[in-house]
Scaffold this motif. Structure first.
Motif, PDB file in Angstrom:
ATOM      1  N   HIS A 147       0.835  -1.204   0.000  1.00 22.89           N
ATOM      2  CA  HIS A 147       0.000   0.000   0.000  1.00 22.89           C
ATOM      3  C   HIS A 147       0.876   1.264   0.000  1.00 22.89           C
ATOM      4  O   HIS A 147       0.661   2.186  -0.801  1.00 22.89           O
ATOM      5  CB  HIS A 147      -0.916  -0.064   1.230  1.00 22.89           C
ATOM      6  N   GLU A 148       1.860   1.299   0.883  1.00 23.01           N
ATOM      7  CA  GLU A 148       2.698   2.506   0.993  1.00 23.01           C
ATOM      8  C   GLU A 148       3.561   2.693  -0.246  1.00 23.01           C
ATOM      9  O   GLU A 148       3.768   3.832  -0.691  1.00 23.01           O
ATOM     10  CB  GLU A 148       3.569   2.445   2.249  1.00 23.01           C
ATOM     11  N   VAL A 149       4.074   1.618  -0.815  1.00 26.38           N
ATOM     12  CA  VAL A 149       4.849   1.754  -2.055  1.00 26.38           C
ATOM     13  C   VAL A 149       3.927   2.225  -3.175  1.00 26.38           C
ATOM     14  O   VAL A 149       4.338   2.987  -4.058  1.00 26.38           O
ATOM     15  CB  VAL A 149       5.591   0.451  -2.397  1.00 26.38           C
ATOM     16  N   ASP A 202      -7.140   0.315  -0.790  1.00 26.17           N
ATOM     17  CA  ASP A 202      -8.212   0.454   0.200  1.00 26.17           C
ATOM     18  C   ASP A 202      -7.610   0.177   1.587  1.00 26.17           C
ATOM     19  O   ASP A 202      -6.376   0.096   1.720  1.00 26.17           O
ATOM     20  CB  ASP A 202      -9.379  -0.497  -0.153  1.00 26.17           C
ATOM     21  N   TYR A 203      -8.439   0.051   2.616  1.00 26.94           N
ATOM     22  CA  TYR A 203      -7.956  -0.148   3.990  1.00 26.94           C
ATOM     23  C   TYR A 203      -8.377  -1.509   4.556  1.00 26.94           C
ATOM     24  O   TYR A 203      -8.485  -1.675   5.764  1.00 26.94           O
ATOM     25  CB  TYR A 203      -8.516   0.947   4.906  1.00 26.94           C
ATOM     26  N   THR A 204      -8.628  -2.479   3.706  1.00 30.53           N
ATOM     27  CA  THR A 204      -9.083  -3.784   4.182  1.00 30.53           C
ATOM     28  C   THR A 204      -7.930  -4.592   4.787  1.00 30.53           C
ATOM     29  O   THR A 204      -6.768  -4.189   4.735  1.00 30.53           O
ATOM     30  CB  THR A 204      -9.738  -4.549   3.020  1.00 30.53           C
ATOM     31  N   ASN A 205      -8.272  -5.757   5.374  1.00 30.45           N
ATOM     32  CA  ASN A 205      -7.252  -6.631   5.956  1.00 30.45           C
ATOM     33  C   ASN A 205      -6.235  -7.060   4.900  1.00 30.45           C
ATOM     34  O   ASN A 205      -6.577  -7.224   3.730  1.00 30.45           O
ATOM     35  CB  ASN A 205      -7.898  -7.903   6.527  1.00 30.45           C
ATOM     36  N   ASP A 206      -5.020  -7.320   5.349  1.00 30.20           N
ATOM     37  CA  ASP A 206      -3.985  -7.756   4.407  1.00 30.20           C
ATOM     38  C   ASP A 206      -4.443  -8.942   3.555  1.00 30.20           C
ATOM     39  O   ASP A 206      -4.174  -8.997   2.354  1.00 30.20           O
ATOM     40  CB  ASP A 206      -2.708  -8.151   5.167  1.00 30.20           C
ATOM     41  N   SER A 207      -5.128  -9.893   4.164  1.00 29.47           N
ATOM     42  CA  SER A 207      -5.509 -11.104   3.421  1.00 29.47           C
ATOM     43  C   SER A 207      -6.625 -10.839   2.423  1.00 29.47           C
ATOM     44  O   SER A 207      -6.906 -11.681   1.574  1.00 29.47           O
ATOM     45  CB  SER A 207      -5.946 -12.199   4.393  1.00 29.47           C
TER      46      SER A 207
HETATM   47  N1  ARG Z   1      -3.289   3.528   6.933  1.00 29.32           N
HETATM   48  C1  ARG Z   1      -2.135   3.379   6.153  1.00 29.32           C
HETATM   49  C2  ARG Z   1      -2.109   4.408   5.028  1.00 29.32           C
HETATM   50  O1  ARG Z   1      -3.091   5.040   4.748  1.00 29.32           O
HETATM   51  C3  ARG Z   1      -1.897   1.963   5.653  1.00 29.32           C
HETATM   52  C4  ARG Z   1      -3.035   1.051   5.447  1.00 29.32           C
HETATM   53  C5  ARG Z   1      -2.530  -0.337   5.107  1.00 29.32           C
HETATM   54  N2  ARG Z   1      -3.557  -1.365   5.082  1.00 29.32           N
HETATM   55  C6  ARG Z   1      -3.298  -2.686   5.208  1.00 29.32           C
HETATM   56  N3  ARG Z   1      -4.236  -3.585   5.100  1.00 29.32           N
HETATM   57  N4  ARG Z   1      -2.101  -3.102   5.477  1.00 29.32           N
HETATM   58  O2  ARG Z   1      -1.116   4.654   4.361  1.00 29.32           O
END
Ligand code: ARG
Ligand code: ZN
Ligand code: CA
Length: 233
Positions: A147-149, A202-207
């Protein structure tokens, strides 16, 4: 075209005991990045999500581990104000993705700088326990890095950080009313369209996140073309 893009990565591990994040976790994190950016995972899409099957894509962006730096530092948590980057500056951010791994605090999983910003703060910060095998379940499969990349490569949140009319500047991602959490059932409908809850942005679970779209791929790759914000890579 650009062909395969390869991004060398420097890790900066900043923790009271910097060995708490192991080399094997860092290798797993690299594997997750390479897999997520190079698998369309269409087999994971719910039956009926035929539009999403067409949108899901590989990006042809690869990551290689260029170096790991460990710093024992007693700071309990670092916040999101780039202090960890000031303490341990990025190394050649013109050509390398710098990733700081530390305790951020406040329940924050990570943060990133969009392309075109100050080179002294260029890169990605990850919560140490979000790496594969970390303790931040359900966010411990390494997809906070994905997500961050995505942000680092110019992607916005899939809902455009606003309500239905807000744009992420990507045509093939449906608009949405806001972030989705957990592992939403399909279809989840907002703004009169089906949310792409399984998108990495999005902000869902990693899986439960496992795709980028063609439009996201093109937006990311565009910054590497001549005149683009990461052309120097
Ligand atoms: N809240 C963080 C952002 O907006 C990361 C969200 C990551 N979500 C995840 N399922 N790992 O950058
Ligand atoms: Zn984000
Ligand atoms: Ca969109």
């Amino acid at each position: 075209g650009l062909g395969t893009i390869t991004i060398p990565v420097y890790f900066h591990i900043v923790l009271p005991n910097a060995n708490d994040v192991t080399n094997s976790q860092l290798q797993s994190q690299m594997n997750v990045l390479n897999s997520d950016f190079n698998s369309s995972n269409t087999n994971q899409l719910p039956s009926g999500a035929t539009n999403f099957v067409n949108d899901a894509t590989t990006t042809n962006i690869n990551f290689t581990l260029a170096g790991t730096y460990r710093y024992n530092n007693s700071t309990a948590s670092w916040g999101t104000n780039n202090a960890v980057k000031a303490a341990y500056p990025p190394i050649t951010p013109e050509t390398h993705l710098n990733i700081w791994v530390c305790n951020i605090g406040g329940g924050i999983l990570g943060y990133a700088q969009f392309p075109g910003g100050n080179s002294n703060t260029d890169g990605v910060v990850l919560l140490h326990s979000s790496l594969p095998g970390g303790s931040a379940a359900p966010y411990n499969l390494g997809r906070t890095a994905t997500h961050e990349v995505g942000h680092y490569l110019n992607l916005r949140h899939i809902w455009g950080d606003g309500r239905c009319n807000q744009d992420d500047f990507v045509l093939d991602t449906p608009s949405s009313d806001g972030a989705n959490y957990g592992c939403p059932s399909y279809p989840t409908i907002n703004c009169k369209s089906t949310d792409m809850t399984m998108n990495y942005m999005d902000y869902t679970n990693d899986s439960c996140m496992y795709m980028f779209t063609d439009g996201q791929r093109n937006r990311m790759r565009a910054i590497f073309t001549s005149g683009g914000a990461r052309a120097s890579m």
